[in-house]
Design a protein around this motif. Sequence first.
Motif, PDB file in Angstrom:
ATOM      1  N   GLN A  41       0.830  -1.205   0.000  1.00  0.00           N
ATOM      2  CA  GLN A  41       0.000   0.000   0.000  1.00  0.00           C
ATOM      3  C   GLN A  41       0.864   1.254   0.000  1.00  0.00           C
ATOM      4  O   GLN A  41       0.587   2.202  -0.716  1.00  0.00           O
ATOM      5  CB  GLN A  41      -0.953   0.025   1.211  1.00  0.00           C
ATOM      6  CG  GLN A  41      -1.874  -1.162   1.332  1.00  0.00           C
ATOM      7  CD  GLN A  41      -2.546  -1.569   0.046  1.00  0.00           C
ATOM      8  OE1 GLN A  41      -3.315  -0.802  -0.532  1.00  0.00           O
ATOM      9  NE2 GLN A  41      -2.264  -2.768  -0.430  1.00  0.00           N
ATOM     10  N   THR A  42       1.939   1.250   0.788  1.00  0.00           N
ATOM     11  CA  THR A  42       2.808   2.432   0.832  1.00  0.00           C
ATOM     12  C   THR A  42       3.549   2.609  -0.490  1.00  0.00           C
ATOM     13  O   THR A  42       3.755   3.733  -0.932  1.00  0.00           O
ATOM     14  CB  THR A  42       3.827   2.345   1.988  1.00  0.00           C
ATOM     15  OG1 THR A  42       4.703   1.246   1.776  1.00  0.00           O
ATOM     16  CG2 THR A  42       3.126   2.224   3.322  1.00  0.00           C
ATOM     17  N   ARG A  54      -7.429   7.744   2.700  1.00  0.00           N
ATOM     18  CA  ARG A  54      -7.929   8.358   3.927  1.00  0.00           C
ATOM     19  C   ARG A  54      -7.939   7.342   5.067  1.00  0.00           C
ATOM     20  O   ARG A  54      -7.473   7.621   6.176  1.00  0.00           O
ATOM     21  CB  ARG A  54      -9.337   8.920   3.718  1.00  0.00           C
ATOM     22  CG  ARG A  54      -9.883   9.667   4.945  1.00  0.00           C
ATOM     23  CD  ARG A  54     -11.373   9.949   4.848  1.00  0.00           C
ATOM     24  NE  ARG A  54     -12.194   8.742   4.831  1.00  0.00           N
ATOM     25  CZ  ARG A  54     -12.459   7.986   5.909  1.00  0.00           C
ATOM     26  NH1 ARG A  54     -11.937   8.290   7.077  1.00  0.00           N
ATOM     27  NH2 ARG A  54     -13.222   6.919   5.806  1.00  0.00           N
ATOM     28  N   ARG A  55      -8.444   6.152   4.788  1.00  0.00           N
ATOM     29  CA  ARG A  55      -8.534   5.120   5.825  1.00  0.00           C
ATOM     30  C   ARG A  55      -7.145   4.688   6.298  1.00  0.00           C
ATOM     31  O   ARG A  55      -6.918   4.496   7.494  1.00  0.00           O
ATOM     32  CB  ARG A  55      -9.332   3.928   5.304  1.00  0.00           C
ATOM     33  CG  ARG A  55     -10.815   4.287   5.097  1.00  0.00           C
ATOM     34  CD  ARG A  55     -11.591   3.161   4.511  1.00  0.00           C
ATOM     35  NE  ARG A  55     -11.824   2.147   5.556  1.00  0.00           N
ATOM     36  CZ  ARG A  55     -12.416   0.980   5.313  1.00  0.00           C
ATOM     37  NH1 ARG A  55     -12.828   0.666   4.101  1.00  0.00           N
ATOM     38  NH2 ARG A  55     -12.595   0.125   6.294  1.00  0.00           N
ATOM     39  N   LEU A  56      -6.214   4.539   5.361  1.00  0.00           N
ATOM     40  CA  LEU A  56      -4.852   4.168   5.742  1.00  0.00           C
ATOM     41  C   LEU A  56      -4.187   5.275   6.561  1.00  0.00           C
ATOM     42  O   LEU A  56      -3.492   5.000   7.545  1.00  0.00           O
ATOM     43  CB  LEU A  56      -4.015   3.837   4.511  1.00  0.00           C
ATOM     44  CG  LEU A  56      -4.378   2.515   3.815  1.00  0.00           C
ATOM     45  CD1 LEU A  56      -3.670   2.409   2.476  1.00  0.00           C
ATOM     46  CD2 LEU A  56      -4.053   1.330   4.701  1.00  0.00           C
ATOM     47  N   GLU A  57      -4.399   6.524   6.164  1.00  0.00           N
ATOM     48  CA  GLU A  57      -3.816   7.645   6.902  1.00  0.00           C
ATOM     49  C   GLU A  57      -4.342   7.693   8.334  1.00  0.00           C
ATOM     50  O   GLU A  57      -3.610   8.049   9.257  1.00  0.00           O
ATOM     51  CB  GLU A  57      -4.080   8.964   6.182  1.00  0.00           C
ATOM     52  CG  GLU A  57      -3.214   9.124   4.952  1.00  0.00           C
ATOM     53  CD  GLU A  57      -3.540  10.351   4.122  1.00  0.00           C
ATOM     54  OE1 GLU A  57      -4.677  10.881   4.223  1.00  0.00           O
ATOM     55  OE2 GLU A  57      -2.650  10.772   3.362  1.00  0.00           O
ATOM     56  N   GLU A  58      -5.608   7.316   8.535  1.00  0.00           N
ATOM     57  CA  GLU A  58      -6.164   7.268   9.888  1.00  0.00           C
ATOM     58  C   GLU A  58      -5.405   6.264  10.762  1.00  0.00           C
ATOM     59  O   GLU A  58      -5.325   6.440  11.971  1.00  0.00           O
ATOM     60  CB  GLU A  58      -7.644   6.877   9.850  1.00  0.00           C
ATOM     61  CG  GLU A  58      -8.551   7.994   9.398  1.00  0.00           C
ATOM     62  CD  GLU A  58     -10.015   7.581   9.351  1.00  0.00           C
ATOM     63  OE1 GLU A  58     -10.330   6.398   9.597  1.00  0.00           O
ATOM     64  OE2 GLU A  58     -10.842   8.453   9.056  1.00  0.00           O
ATOM     65  N   LEU A  59      -4.858   5.228  10.144  1.00  0.00           N
ATOM     66  CA  LEU A  59      -4.071   4.233  10.880  1.00  0.00           C
ATOM     67  C   LEU A  59      -2.594   4.624  10.982  1.00  0.00           C
ATOM     68  O   LEU A  59      -1.807   3.924  11.612  1.00  0.00           O
ATOM     69  CB  LEU A  59      -4.180   2.857  10.212  1.00  0.00           C
ATOM     70  CG  LEU A  59      -5.565   2.225  10.172  1.00  0.00           C
ATOM     71  CD1 LEU A  59      -5.506   0.858   9.499  1.00  0.00           C
ATOM     72  CD2 LEU A  59      -6.164   2.115  11.558  1.00  0.00           C
ATOM     73  N   VAL A  61      -0.610   5.065   8.221  1.00  0.00           N
ATOM     74  CA  VAL A  61       0.108   4.603   7.035  1.00  0.00           C
ATOM     75  C   VAL A  61       0.319   5.787   6.094  1.00  0.00           C
ATOM     76  O   VAL A  61      -0.601   6.566   5.854  1.00  0.00           O
ATOM     77  CB  VAL A  61      -0.659   3.468   6.322  1.00  0.00           C
ATOM     78  CG1 VAL A  61       0.060   3.030   5.058  1.00  0.00           C
ATOM     79  CG2 VAL A  61      -0.865   2.290   7.265  1.00  0.00           C
ATOM     80  N   ARG A  62       1.516   5.917   5.574  1.00  0.00           N
ATOM     81  CA  ARG A  62       1.871   7.015   4.667  1.00  0.00           C
ATOM     82  C   ARG A  62       2.485   6.439   3.397  1.00  0.00           C
ATOM     83  O   ARG A  62       2.960   5.307   3.390  1.00  0.00           O
ATOM     84  CB  ARG A  62       2.895   7.940   5.327  1.00  0.00           C
ATOM     85  CG  ARG A  62       2.447   8.529   6.654  1.00  0.00           C
ATOM     86  CD  ARG A  62       1.406   9.635   6.431  1.00  0.00           C
ATOM     87  NE  ARG A  62       0.982  10.221   7.684  1.00  0.00           N
ATOM     88  CZ  ARG A  62      -0.134   9.909   8.320  1.00  0.00           C
ATOM     89  NH1 ARG A  62      -0.941   9.000   7.836  1.00  0.00           N
ATOM     90  NH2 ARG A  62      -0.461  10.496   9.440  1.00  0.00           N
ATOM     91  N   PRO A  63       2.553   7.243   2.324  1.00  0.00           N
ATOM     92  CA  PRO A  63       3.211   6.764   1.095  1.00  0.00           C
ATOM     93  C   PRO A  63       4.680   6.449   1.359  1.00  0.00           C
ATOM     94  O   PRO A  63       5.284   6.980   2.282  1.00  0.00           O
ATOM     95  CB  PRO A  63       3.068   7.927   0.117  1.00  0.00           C
ATOM     96  CG  PRO A  63       2.382   9.020   0.820  1.00  0.00           C
ATOM     97  CD  PRO A  63       2.031   8.579   2.197  1.00  0.00           C
ATOM     98  N   GLN A  64       5.243   5.591   0.530  1.00  0.00           N
ATOM     99  CA  GLN A  64       6.602   5.097   0.735  1.00  0.00           C
ATOM    100  C   GLN A  64       7.626   6.218   0.880  1.00  0.00           C
ATOM    101  O   GLN A  64       8.504   6.128   1.727  1.00  0.00           O
ATOM    102  CB  GLN A  64       6.998   4.169  -0.400  1.00  0.00           C
ATOM    103  CG  GLN A  64       8.252   3.382  -0.108  1.00  0.00           C
ATOM    104  CD  GLN A  64       8.491   2.317  -1.145  1.00  0.00           C
ATOM    105  OE1 GLN A  64       8.372   2.567  -2.333  1.00  0.00           O
ATOM    106  NE2 GLN A  64       8.815   1.122  -0.694  1.00  0.00           N
ATOM    107  N   ALA A  65       7.559   7.259   0.093  1.00  0.00           N
ATOM    108  CA  ALA A  65       8.535   8.352   0.189  1.00  0.00           C
ATOM    109  C   ALA A  65       8.501   8.957   1.589  1.00  0.00           C
ATOM    110  O   ALA A  65       9.541   9.231   2.179  1.00  0.00           O
ATOM    111  CB  ALA A  65       8.259   9.414  -0.855  1.00  0.00           C
ATOM    112  N   ALA A  66       7.319   9.137   2.149  1.00  0.00           N
ATOM    113  CA  ALA A  66       7.199   9.693   3.492  1.00  0.00           C
ATOM    114  C   ALA A  66       7.729   8.705   4.532  1.00  0.00           C
ATOM    115  O   ALA A  66       8.357   9.095   5.507  1.00  0.00           O
ATOM    116  CB  ALA A  66       5.745  10.042   3.797  1.00  0.00           C
ATOM    117  N   VAL A  67       7.497   7.421   4.324  1.00  0.00           N
ATOM    118  CA  VAL A  67       7.978   6.395   5.252  1.00  0.00           C
ATOM    119  C   VAL A  67       9.499   6.388   5.255  1.00  0.00           C
ATOM    120  O   VAL A  67      10.127   6.348   6.300  1.00  0.00           O
ATOM    121  CB  VAL A  67       7.412   5.005   4.875  1.00  0.00           C
ATOM    122  CG1 VAL A  67       8.086   3.918   5.678  1.00  0.00           C
ATOM    123  CG2 VAL A  67       5.910   4.984   5.069  1.00  0.00           C
TER     124      VAL A  67
END
Length: 155
Positions: A41-42, A54-59, A61-67
């Motif tokens: 997903q990232t 939106r649902r992932l961000e609530e948990l 989870v962020r995009p790979q670059a941010a991770v």
Amino acid sequence: MDWQRCYVGLDALLEAGNTLEDVQPGVTYRGDDIGRWAARQTRDWAQLNTEQRRRLEELGVRPQAAVRAQKLPARGAAKAGAGKGTEAFKRGVEALRQYIAREGTTVVGRQHAEELPDGTSVRLGVFLSNHKSRRDRLSEDQLAALAGLGLEWAA
């Protein structure tokens, strides 16, 4: 349907006290590899629809670059032993200890999954293969824990 089932699994793992860092590939929930799914997903963030993001961000989870940006400063400290005692590693060691007690050996098939008493499943063969190939990145405590269970490559 698969996306929703994996999302529910990730949510359940987080509700149980795990962190996103603990949910690495090989961490399963009810037979689904939630760690692999979360990593995908990232990586494929741009392909997700707005509601999924939106649902992932609530948990958390962020995009790979941010991770990657969040993890880079911590890597140097991690090698020194700070923050490397993750719950996922502890579950893997617990699963290995359980397996050795039952089977009397550290030889584990790559596809073997060990069920822990709390109902979580650890893909023990994958756990061992990954940690053996990345042993240069393990802390001294982690190597000692694995060596203490009889893994010669960790000594």
